[in-house]
Design a protein around this motif. Sequence first.
Motif, PDB file in Angstrom:
ATOM      1  N   ALA A   1       0.758  -1.033  -0.002  1.00 25.45           N
ATOM      2  CA  ALA A   1      -0.021  -0.040   0.037  1.00 25.45           C
ATOM      3  C   ALA A   1       0.647   1.299   0.006  1.00 25.45           C
ATOM      4  CB  ALA A   1      -0.874   0.075   1.292  1.00 25.45           C
ATOM      5  N   ILE A   2       1.972   1.281   0.884  1.00 25.44           N
ATOM      6  CA  ILE A   2       2.748   2.367   1.059  1.00 25.44           C
ATOM      7  C   ILE A   2       3.559   2.538  -0.405  1.00 25.44           C
ATOM      8  CG2 ILE A   2       4.643   3.543   1.864  1.00 25.44           C
ATOM      9  CD1 ILE A   2       4.070   2.301   4.515  1.00 25.44           C
ATOM     10  N   THR A   3       3.786   1.589  -1.018  1.00 24.42           N
ATOM     11  CA  THR A   3       4.592   1.799  -2.137  1.00 24.42           C
ATOM     12  C   THR A   3       3.756   2.180  -3.450  1.00 24.42           C
ATOM     13  OG1 THR A   3       4.847  -0.662  -2.672  1.00 24.42           O
ATOM     14  CG2 THR A   3       6.756   0.500  -1.903  1.00 24.42           C
ATOM     15  N   SER A   4       2.411   2.010  -3.047  1.00 26.02           N
ATOM     16  CA  SER A   4       1.637   2.491  -4.394  1.00 26.02           C
ATOM     17  C   SER A   4       0.953   3.505  -4.208  1.00 26.02           C
ATOM     18  CB  SER A   4       0.147   1.272  -4.332  1.00 26.02           C
ATOM     19  OG  SER A   4      -0.497   1.904  -3.176  1.00 26.02           O
ATOM     20  N   ILE A   5       1.441   4.320  -3.206  1.00 28.28           N
ATOM     21  CA  ILE A   5       1.028   5.779  -3.318  1.00 28.28           C
ATOM     22  C   ILE A   5       2.076   6.654  -4.086  1.00 28.28           C
ATOM     23  CG2 ILE A   5       1.067   7.897  -1.583  1.00 28.28           C
ATOM     24  CD1 ILE A   5      -1.042   5.628  -0.928  1.00 28.28           C
ATOM     25  N   ASP A   6       1.392   7.469  -4.720  1.00 23.24           N
ATOM     26  CA  ASP A   6       1.986   8.095  -5.882  1.00 23.24           C
ATOM     27  C   ASP A   6       3.364   8.908  -5.216  1.00 23.24           C
ATOM     28  OD1 ASP A   6       2.838   9.057  -8.449  1.00 23.24           O
ATOM     29  OD2 ASP A   6       0.733   9.903  -8.509  1.00 23.24           O
ATOM     30  N   ARG A   7       4.397   8.769  -5.857  1.00 20.85           N
ATOM     31  CA  ARG A   7       5.786   9.388  -5.400  1.00 20.85           C
ATOM     32  C   ARG A   7       5.553  11.025  -5.278  1.00 20.85           C
ATOM     33  NH1 ARG A   7      10.137   8.556  -3.234  1.00 20.85           N
ATOM     34  NH2 ARG A   7      10.737  10.536  -2.921  1.00 20.85           N
ATOM     35  N   HIS A   8       4.621  11.538  -6.059  1.00 16.44           N
ATOM     36  CA  HIS A   8       4.271  13.032  -5.933  1.00 16.44           C
ATOM     37  C   HIS A   8       3.868  13.330  -4.710  1.00 16.44           C
ATOM     38  CE1 HIS A   8       5.196  13.859 -10.337  1.00 16.44           C
ATOM     39  NE2 HIS A   8       4.451  12.758 -10.469  1.00 16.44           N
ATOM     40  N   GLN A   9       2.986  12.370  -4.095  1.00 12.72           N
ATOM     41  CA  GLN A   9       2.557  12.832  -2.772  1.00 12.72           C
ATOM     42  C   GLN A   9       3.575  12.942  -1.747  1.00 12.72           C
ATOM     43  OE1 GLN A   9      -0.707  13.189  -1.960  1.00 12.72           O
ATOM     44  NE2 GLN A   9      -1.417  12.924  -4.130  1.00 12.72           N
ATOM     45  N   ARG A  10       4.380  12.065  -1.623  1.00 14.92           N
ATOM     46  CA  ARG A  10       5.607  12.442  -0.770  1.00 14.92           C
ATOM     47  C   ARG A  10       6.343  13.799  -1.040  1.00 14.92           C
ATOM     48  NH1 ARG A  10       8.800   7.740   1.979  1.00 14.92           N
ATOM     49  NH2 ARG A  10       6.952   6.285   2.266  1.00 14.92           N
ATOM     50  N   ASP A  11       6.753  13.747  -2.600  1.00 13.99           N
ATOM     51  CA  ASP A  11       7.607  15.188  -2.912  1.00 13.99           C
ATOM     52  C   ASP A  11       6.985  16.305  -2.448  1.00 13.99           C
ATOM     53  OD1 ASP A  11       9.584  13.349  -3.627  1.00 13.99           O
ATOM     54  OD2 ASP A  11       8.810  13.292  -5.858  1.00 13.99           O
ATOM     55  N   SER A  12       5.694  16.452  -2.620  1.00 13.20           N
ATOM     56  CA  SER A  12       4.980  17.365  -2.297  1.00 13.20           C
ATOM     57  C   SER A  12       4.741  17.852  -0.672  1.00 13.20           C
ATOM     58  CB  SER A  12       3.346  17.370  -2.847  1.00 13.20           C
ATOM     59  OG  SER A  12       3.289  16.791  -4.118  1.00 13.20           O
ATOM     60  N   ALA A  13       4.670  16.721  -0.172  1.00 11.68           N
ATOM     61  CA  ALA A  13       4.869  16.889   1.605  1.00 11.68           C
ATOM     62  C   ALA A  13       6.068  17.623   1.735  1.00 11.68           C
ATOM     63  CB  ALA A  13       4.558  15.551   1.969  1.00 11.68           C
ATOM     64  N   TYR A  14       7.140  16.860   1.132  1.00 10.29           N
ATOM     65  CA  TYR A  14       8.500  17.463   1.465  1.00 10.29           C
ATOM     66  C   TYR A  14       8.673  18.963   0.999  1.00 10.29           C
ATOM     67  CZ  TYR A  14       9.776  12.403   2.324  1.00 10.29           C
ATOM     68  OH  TYR A  14       9.962  11.339   2.813  1.00 10.29           O
ATOM     69  N   ALA A  15       7.885  19.267  -0.175  1.00 10.59           N
ATOM     70  CA  ALA A  15       7.951  20.741  -0.456  1.00 10.59           C
ATOM     71  C   ALA A  15       7.353  21.799   0.368  1.00 10.59           C
ATOM     72  CB  ALA A  15       7.295  20.655  -1.890  1.00 10.59           C
ATOM     73  N   ILE A  16       6.293  21.220   0.930  1.00 14.35           N
ATOM     74  CA  ILE A  16       5.800  22.086   1.787  1.00 14.35           C
ATOM     75  C   ILE A  16       6.209  21.961   3.096  1.00 14.35           C
ATOM     76  CG2 ILE A  16       3.474  22.187   0.482  1.00 14.35           C
ATOM     77  CD1 ILE A  16       2.276  20.279   3.110  1.00 14.35           C
ATOM     78  N   GLY A  17       7.444  21.359   3.250  1.00 12.42           N
ATOM     79  CA  GLY A  17       8.264  21.481   4.613  1.00 12.42           C
ATOM     80  C   GLY A  17       7.952  20.271   5.572  1.00 12.42           C
ATOM     81  N   LEU A  18       7.117  19.252   5.339  1.00 11.02           N
ATOM     82  CA  LEU A  18       6.807  18.292   6.348  1.00 11.02           C
ATOM     83  C   LEU A  18       8.192  17.548   6.473  1.00 11.02           C
ATOM     84  CD1 LEU A  18       3.376  16.974   5.665  1.00 11.02           C
ATOM     85  CD2 LEU A  18       4.106  18.833   7.102  1.00 11.02           C
ATOM     86  N   THR A  19       8.374  16.904   7.647  1.00 10.98           N
ATOM     87  CA  THR A  19       9.596  16.066   7.779  1.00 10.98           C
ATOM     88  C   THR A  19       9.040  14.606   7.359  1.00 10.98           C
ATOM     89  OG1 THR A  19       8.673  15.328  10.114  1.00 10.98           O
ATOM     90  CG2 THR A  19      10.297  17.182  10.131  1.00 10.98           C
ATOM     91  N   GLN A  20      10.089  13.823   7.347  1.00 10.72           N
ATOM     92  CA  GLN A  20       9.853  12.627   6.800  1.00 10.72           C
ATOM     93  C   GLN A  20       8.479  11.926   7.341  1.00 10.72           C
ATOM     94  OE1 GLN A  20      13.527  10.221   6.518  1.00 10.72           O
ATOM     95  NE2 GLN A  20      12.460   8.763   5.020  1.00 10.72           N
ATOM     96  N   ARG A  21       8.928  11.700   8.827  1.00 13.54           N
ATOM     97  CA  ARG A  21       7.934  11.290   9.789  1.00 13.54           C
ATOM     98  C   ARG A  21       6.391  11.801   9.440  1.00 13.54           C
ATOM     99  NH1 ARG A  21       9.146  11.422  15.811  1.00 13.54           N
ATOM    100  NH2 ARG A  21       6.848  12.452  15.998  1.00 13.54           N
ATOM    101  N   GLN A  22       6.369  13.248   9.446  1.00  9.48           N
ATOM    102  CA  GLN A  22       5.160  13.902   9.282  1.00  9.48           C
ATOM    103  C   GLN A  22       4.653  13.735   8.098  1.00  9.48           C
ATOM    104  OE1 GLN A  22       6.562  18.033   9.891  1.00  9.48           O
ATOM    105  NE2 GLN A  22       5.231  18.140  11.802  1.00  9.48           N
TER     106      GLN A  22
END
Lengths: 219, 221
Positions: B111-132
């Motif tokens: 399930a985790i690997t099926s989440i679009d890569r962009h979702q994570r990238d965008s999260a980092y872009a708005i300044g979330l930490t890895q855990r967040q």
Amino acid sequence: MDWQYIEQVSPQFAKALWMTLQISVLSIILAMVVGLVCSVLITYRVRVLDRLAKIYIELSRNTPLLIQLFFLYYGLPKIGIRIDGFACGVIGLTFLGGSYMAEAFRAGLQSVAKGQIDSAKSIGLTPAQIFRYVIFPQALTVSIPAIGANCLFLIKESSVVSAIAVVELLFVTKDVIGMDYKTSEALALLITAYLIILLPVSLFTRFLEHRSRRGLHGV
Amino acid sequence: MGFDYLFQAGHLERLLAGLWVTARIAFISVFFSAILGTLLGVIMTSKSRVVRLACQLYLEAMRIIPILVLLFIFYFGLATWLDWQLSASGVCIVVFVLWGTAEMGDLVRAAITSIDRHQRDSAYAIGLTQRQALLYVVFPQSLKRVTPGAINLFTRMVKTSSLAALIGVVEVIKVGQQIIENSLLTVPSASLWIYGFIFILYFLICYPLSLLATHLERVWE
């Protein structure tokens, strides 16, 4: 490890391994037949029979094999139906595996594009021919990984048949532990025997899965 | 027929008490498998190859050995090798948790690997930490994909808990056997009725669970 003891009981385990194989292979073949029939009935909505197939699938998927076997082996003789342990094992595993195989085949049958069937009709094939030459081969390619997984599952489940006194691997292990208290040796032989069957099947399934994926996507 | 004799209040009560033993083993195993499996799933997405390989090895080992064999290894093995006498139901819980964790871990990983890569990238872009990012972005989205598979796994665990009878846990099947033995003379056909009854009992528990899984799969598609 008492190697001498291992040598002494190995023939017993070899025999049990053979029994496990026989019971598994027989029930895998029968389960495939049952599964294929059920999946065809359901996919092509054959009246009444598709309902029965669905009821069978739900019953088989939602009850444990152990109780199915007990019912067959201890329950049925009370109404005059006497089946020996081996046959009970095969019937039980087929009952269980049939529904899993049906799901596998159904996914395959549904994946065949409708255009394929229309084209087959337009060149004048009969429904039986269409199924035999057009639908089935394509469906099988899609179903193969799931069928492989089901085969592994059924071989593993065959260990439960030991509960109705079929002399397969687990039964012999229990017997040996009870007789001589050589637990480590017996368990080591048990695991080795299962790995001898399951590892090749597992690797072969993975190989087929890769191949069928390549066949589908051409990668 | 002796039907009413078999299902008189006392017997029914004992059967249900046996069912409760089975259910408790299943509940506890499911509970711990869900938690540990989620952890394992996250670990399995690790970048380190060694970690991934170790997880894969564990998963494959759990998948390739029949559950009943695992039960036997732990039941007889722990006592022989480690001199650790665990109760039969304790052994069941340990084995089911080990197995459930592996299967659940694989579901969560997928399930985790099926989440679009962009979702994570965008999260980092708005300044979330890895855990967040994992907690607020990836997990909520994975939940929908994990749930149907997890419910199916739980159904399998409930069914598999019937094997506890074979290493001597006095659960529903074992109670059934006791009742059958007791009524052998009065009701010769006891085994047909009792085993038939337990068969239906299991179906009544597992069928709603599978329906729920199929329903969620369809709704969340």
